[in-house]
Design a protein around this motif. Structure first.
Motif, PDB file in Angstrom:
ATOM      1  N   PRO A  32     -40.137 -27.502 -64.384  1.00  0.00           N
ATOM      2  CA  PRO A  32     -40.996 -26.499 -65.040  1.00  0.00           C
ATOM      3  C   PRO A  32     -40.239 -25.413 -65.796  1.00  0.00           C
ATOM      4  O   PRO A  32     -40.798 -24.791 -66.703  1.00  0.00           O
ATOM      5  CB  PRO A  32     -41.791 -25.883 -63.881  1.00  0.00           C
ATOM      6  N   ILE A  33     -38.970 -25.167 -65.447  1.00  0.00           N
ATOM      7  CA  ILE A  33     -38.278 -24.020 -66.062  1.00  0.00           C
ATOM      8  C   ILE A  33     -36.966 -24.385 -66.762  1.00  0.00           C
ATOM      9  O   ILE A  33     -36.279 -23.522 -67.295  1.00  0.00           O
ATOM     10  CB  ILE A  33     -38.013 -22.885 -65.030  1.00  0.00           C
ATOM     11  N   GLY A  34     -36.625 -25.669 -66.758  1.00  0.00           N
ATOM     12  CA  GLY A  34     -35.361 -26.077 -67.400  1.00  0.00           C
ATOM     13  C   GLY A  34     -35.500 -27.443 -68.040  1.00  0.00           C
ATOM     14  O   GLY A  34     -36.559 -27.799 -68.539  1.00  0.00           O
ATOM     15  N   VAL A  76     -20.881 -32.407 -65.555  1.00  0.00           N
ATOM     16  CA  VAL A  76     -22.208 -31.804 -65.359  1.00  0.00           C
ATOM     17  C   VAL A  76     -22.676 -31.174 -66.662  1.00  0.00           C
ATOM     18  O   VAL A  76     -22.006 -30.318 -67.231  1.00  0.00           O
ATOM     19  CB  VAL A  76     -22.193 -30.751 -64.218  1.00  0.00           C
ATOM     20  N   GLY A  77     -23.822 -31.604 -67.131  1.00  0.00           N
ATOM     21  CA  GLY A  77     -24.341 -31.084 -68.399  1.00  0.00           C
ATOM     22  C   GLY A  77     -24.948 -29.704 -68.255  1.00  0.00           C
ATOM     23  O   GLY A  77     -24.994 -29.120 -67.173  1.00  0.00           O
ATOM     24  N   GLY A  78     -25.458 -29.188 -69.362  1.00  0.00           N
ATOM     25  CA  GLY A  78     -26.146 -27.892 -69.361  1.00  0.00           C
ATOM     26  C   GLY A  78     -25.220 -26.758 -69.014  1.00  0.00           C
ATOM     27  O   GLY A  78     -24.003 -26.833 -69.195  1.00  0.00           O
ATOM     28  N   GLY A 167     -30.525 -18.210 -69.509  1.00  0.00           N
ATOM     29  CA  GLY A 167     -30.707 -19.656 -69.553  1.00  0.00           C
ATOM     30  C   GLY A 167     -32.060 -20.075 -70.112  1.00  0.00           C
ATOM     31  O   GLY A 167     -32.853 -19.265 -70.594  1.00  0.00           O
ATOM     32  N   ARG A 168     -32.314 -21.373 -70.006  1.00  0.00           N
ATOM     33  CA  ARG A 168     -33.536 -21.965 -70.544  1.00  0.00           C
ATOM     34  C   ARG A 168     -34.786 -21.301 -69.964  1.00  0.00           C
ATOM     35  O   ARG A 168     -35.777 -21.094 -70.654  1.00  0.00           O
ATOM     36  CB  ARG A 168     -33.516 -23.475 -70.217  1.00  0.00           C
ATOM     37  N   ALA A 169     -34.738 -20.957 -68.671  1.00  0.00           N
ATOM     38  CA  ALA A 169     -35.910 -20.379 -68.004  1.00  0.00           C
ATOM     39  C   ALA A 169     -36.321 -19.034 -68.612  1.00  0.00           C
ATOM     40  O   ALA A 169     -37.481 -18.632 -68.529  1.00  0.00           O
ATOM     41  CB  ALA A 169     -35.641 -20.218 -66.512  1.00  0.00           C
ATOM     42  N   GLY A 178     -42.619 -17.659 -59.605  1.00  0.00           N
ATOM     43  CA  GLY A 178     -43.241 -18.675 -58.772  1.00  0.00           C
ATOM     44  C   GLY A 178     -42.396 -19.923 -58.634  1.00  0.00           C
ATOM     45  O   GLY A 178     -42.708 -20.820 -57.852  1.00  0.00           O
ATOM     46  N   HIS A 179     -41.310 -19.987 -59.408  1.00  0.00           N
ATOM     47  CA  HIS A 179     -40.407 -21.138 -59.344  1.00  0.00           C
ATOM     48  C   HIS A 179     -39.028 -20.702 -58.837  1.00  0.00           C
ATOM     49  O   HIS A 179     -38.469 -19.730 -59.337  1.00  0.00           O
ATOM     50  CB  HIS A 179     -40.250 -21.780 -60.727  1.00  0.00           C
ATOM     51  N   ILE A 180     -38.502 -21.435 -57.870  1.00  0.00           N
ATOM     52  CA  ILE A 180     -37.134 -21.184 -57.390  1.00  0.00           C
ATOM     53  C   ILE A 180     -36.158 -21.635 -58.471  1.00  0.00           C
ATOM     54  O   ILE A 180     -36.340 -22.677 -59.094  1.00  0.00           O
ATOM     55  CB  ILE A 180     -36.877 -21.969 -56.088  1.00  0.00           C
ATOM     56  N   ASP A 181     -35.120 -20.836 -58.707  1.00  0.00           N
ATOM     57  CA  ASP A 181     -34.101 -21.222 -59.687  1.00  0.00           C
ATOM     58  C   ASP A 181     -33.308 -22.424 -59.162  1.00  0.00           C
ATOM     59  O   ASP A 181     -32.809 -22.393 -58.031  1.00  0.00           O
ATOM     60  CB  ASP A 181     -33.148 -20.046 -59.940  1.00  0.00           C
ATOM     61  N   PRO A 182     -33.178 -23.492 -59.953  1.00  0.00           N
ATOM     62  CA  PRO A 182     -32.472 -24.687 -59.480  1.00  0.00           C
ATOM     63  C   PRO A 182     -30.999 -24.437 -59.139  1.00  0.00           C
ATOM     64  O   PRO A 182     -30.479 -24.983 -58.165  1.00  0.00           O
ATOM     65  CB  PRO A 182     -32.581 -25.679 -60.646  1.00  0.00           C
ATOM     66  N   GLY A 183     -30.326 -23.606 -59.941  1.00  0.00           N
ATOM     67  CA  GLY A 183     -28.922 -23.286 -59.650  1.00  0.00           C
ATOM     68  C   GLY A 183     -28.779 -22.504 -58.348  1.00  0.00           C
ATOM     69  O   GLY A 183     -27.813 -22.687 -57.598  1.00  0.00           O
ATOM     70  N   ALA A 184     -29.755 -21.647 -58.071  1.00  0.00           N
ATOM     71  CA  ALA A 184     -29.762 -20.923 -56.792  1.00  0.00           C
ATOM     72  C   ALA A 184     -29.974 -21.910 -55.646  1.00  0.00           C
ATOM     73  O   ALA A 184     -29.366 -21.783 -54.577  1.00  0.00           O
ATOM     74  CB  ALA A 184     -30.863 -19.865 -56.794  1.00  0.00           C
ATOM     75  N   ALA A 185     -30.828 -22.931 -55.885  1.00  0.00           N
ATOM     76  CA  ALA A 185     -31.093 -23.931 -54.841  1.00  0.00           C
ATOM     77  C   ALA A 185     -29.857 -24.779 -54.554  1.00  0.00           C
ATOM     78  O   ALA A 185     -29.521 -25.029 -53.394  1.00  0.00           O
ATOM     79  CB  ALA A 185     -32.265 -24.810 -55.252  1.00  0.00           C
TER      80      ALA A 185
END
Length: 200
Positions: A32-34, A76-78, A167-169, A178-185
């Motif tokens: 949803p955010i990236g 690793v991309g991005g 970033g993209r988000a 409402g969305h957890i950051d994937p890099g934080a996860a």
């Protein structure tokens, strides 16, 4: 506490396995955010680390972290590859000539060097809804000998309520709430496997 090169390698093996197990979850967070590929990208990077590790058989903490850094930067991309790569390159420098990490305080200083690498590359600060929101409290907790899985989980969950500034988000503005950051996860997974390694 004694973290030898072997222990660091055991940690990174556990991290590899945990990323593989959670790659779909991480990519779902990213959808949803990236770009929706954070989990697959991280899994590819850790597989590249394992392949390079087999080839080079590093004997020191510093050399192990360097192999990880190079693998993440190249595979690793991005944004995640350069950011994680910068973190581990700084940690490579911070552990040069070090045979063993003897205290959580010392480990916290090394993680803090990694954090500075991320911030130098990505320019993110606390509350920007990035991996930095996990690295800052983890480094601080380690320095005080107070790192727990609850600290890590709370830091990761906190990103859910933040507006993304990097970033993209960041293009989503308030819709990223409402969305957890994937890099934080993925950083949460990194430090939970580290905590398990310290306790072993």
């Amino acid at each position: 506490m004694e973290l030898t090169a072997e222990k660091i390698q055991a940690w990174l093996n556990a991290f590899t396995d945990a990323i593989e197990a959670n790659k779909d979850y991480l990519s779902e967070l990213d959808t949803p955010i990236g770009d929706g590929d954070h989990g697959n990208n991280m899994a590819r990077g850790m597989a590249a680390y394992q392949a390079a590790f087999e080839k080079q058989q590093p004997a020191t903490i510093s050399d192990t972290l360097k192999i990880l850094s190079m693998a993440l930067i190249s595979k690793v991309g991005g944004a995640s590859g350069p950011l994680y790569g910068s973190a581990f390159m700084n940690m490579t420098k911070a552990t040069k000539g070090l045979a063993v990490i003897t205290s959580e305080k010392q480990l916290g200083e090394i993680v803090n060097q990694g954090l500075q690498g991320i911030q130098a590359r990505g320019k993110a600060v606390a509350e920007d809804k990035t991996m930095v929101d996990v690295w800052i409290p983890v480094a601080a907790a380690l320095k005080n000998g107070e790192l727990t899985s609850e600290v890590i989980e709370a830091a990761k969950e906190h990103t859910k309520d933040l507006v993304a500034k990097k970033g993209r988000a960041s293009y989503l503005g308030e819709r990223a709430i409402g969305h957890i950051d994937p890099g934080a996860a993925s950083s949460g997974i990194l430090f939970k496997t580290l905590l398990d390694t310290i306790k072993d």
